[in-house]
Scaffold this active site. Sequence first.
Site, PDB file in Angstrom:
ATOM      1  N   HIS A 147       0.836  -1.196   0.000  1.00 32.24           N
ATOM      2  CA  HIS A 147       0.000   0.000   0.000  1.00 32.24           C
ATOM      3  C   HIS A 147       0.872   1.247   0.000  1.00 32.24           C
ATOM      4  O   HIS A 147       2.097   1.170   0.069  1.00 32.24           O
ATOM      5  CB  HIS A 147      -0.979   0.001   1.172  1.00 32.24           C
ATOM      6  N   ASP A 228      -0.148  -4.317   6.077  1.00 32.30           N
ATOM      7  CA  ASP A 228      -0.857  -3.842   7.259  1.00 32.30           C
ATOM      8  C   ASP A 228      -2.277  -4.397   7.337  1.00 32.30           C
ATOM      9  O   ASP A 228      -3.133  -3.822   8.021  1.00 32.30           O
ATOM     10  CB  ASP A 228      -0.897  -2.312   7.287  1.00 32.30           C
TER      11      ASP A 228
END
Length: 360
Positions: A147, A228
């Site tokens: 990300h 994450d």
Amino acid sequence: MAWQGWPAPGLWVSGCGLLLLAFILLLTPRGCRARLGLRGLLMTRSRRLLFRIGYSLYTRTWLGYLFYRQQLRRARNRYPKGHSKTQPRLFNGVKVLPIPVLSDNYSYLIIDTQARLAVVVDPSDPRAVQASIEKEGVTLVAILCTHKHWDHSGGNRDLSRRHRDCRVYGSPQDGIPYLTHPLCHQDVVSVGRLQIRALATPGHTQGHLVYLLDGEPYRGPSCLFSGDLLFLSGCGRTFEGTAETMLSSLDTVLGLGDDTLLWPGHEYAEENLGFAGVVEPENLAREKKMQWVQRQRMERKSTCPSTLGEERTYNPFLRTHCLALQEALGPGPGPTGDDGCSRAQLLEELRRLKDMHKSK
């Protein structure tokens, strides 16, 4: 680049209006109890608004990059050899090397030892990653970004410039810095014997991806590089989605095999297991894992990897379907059956309790 200008003007207008309203209400001669209630409500909404403004500044402006550079300098000074001691895993010609970066992040160098080709996942610190590349004597051909956050993508520029044939992969929805090869759900990246599948797992960010290294070509366990989304006994915050979105992404991971190795983006094991003990104090699997993690951390050793089979037994964020966890939390904000809505509510309640536990 990841930044695209200042936050939407609406955020600033809303913020100013909220502060003005708070000022008027606090000065208006009303009942004390009403003022206290309104004050509490406004403080809660103000915190949320301020967080949205701060998050927008971090992800969409140059201020986020400056903050990342400051993090990088501090971590290099504090942990010149990395925050944790790591051990590589070798499987029939494929090597996975965790690289400790920043204060608690992990990057991963995945190597085809026969072809001497390498892929790196989330290169936060380009200097640390380059040192590992040179030590292993391999050629970097791909960067896989889970990300856009700078603590996962900050090294993309330097490494892609240093290794001219290196491709940068990630989601086109996420504003990955220096992205060259956009990926969609179920796309496969092939490097030598490495077959790595991208899985869309939105929630932490809109375009979050995890990467699954297929174990079949080298007759070993598959490896999940979860960024994450998922940690040992924990999961990431939902910054750009809903609890339903995050639950769906976690269910994507739950569909993988028990022997899949979990390589998370952060060293959060001890803190996460401590929280798991609050919500399920009688969970013996959690207690056994906690004892092992504490021994590891006393010597600053990494706790990676765990397996998805292990995580199912003690990670509360993967256990929202379990009656034991539902009973441990007691009456929640809604029914706690097996339907997606109630499990999402339970996930949201776990996140709230986790934030309270961390603030103590």
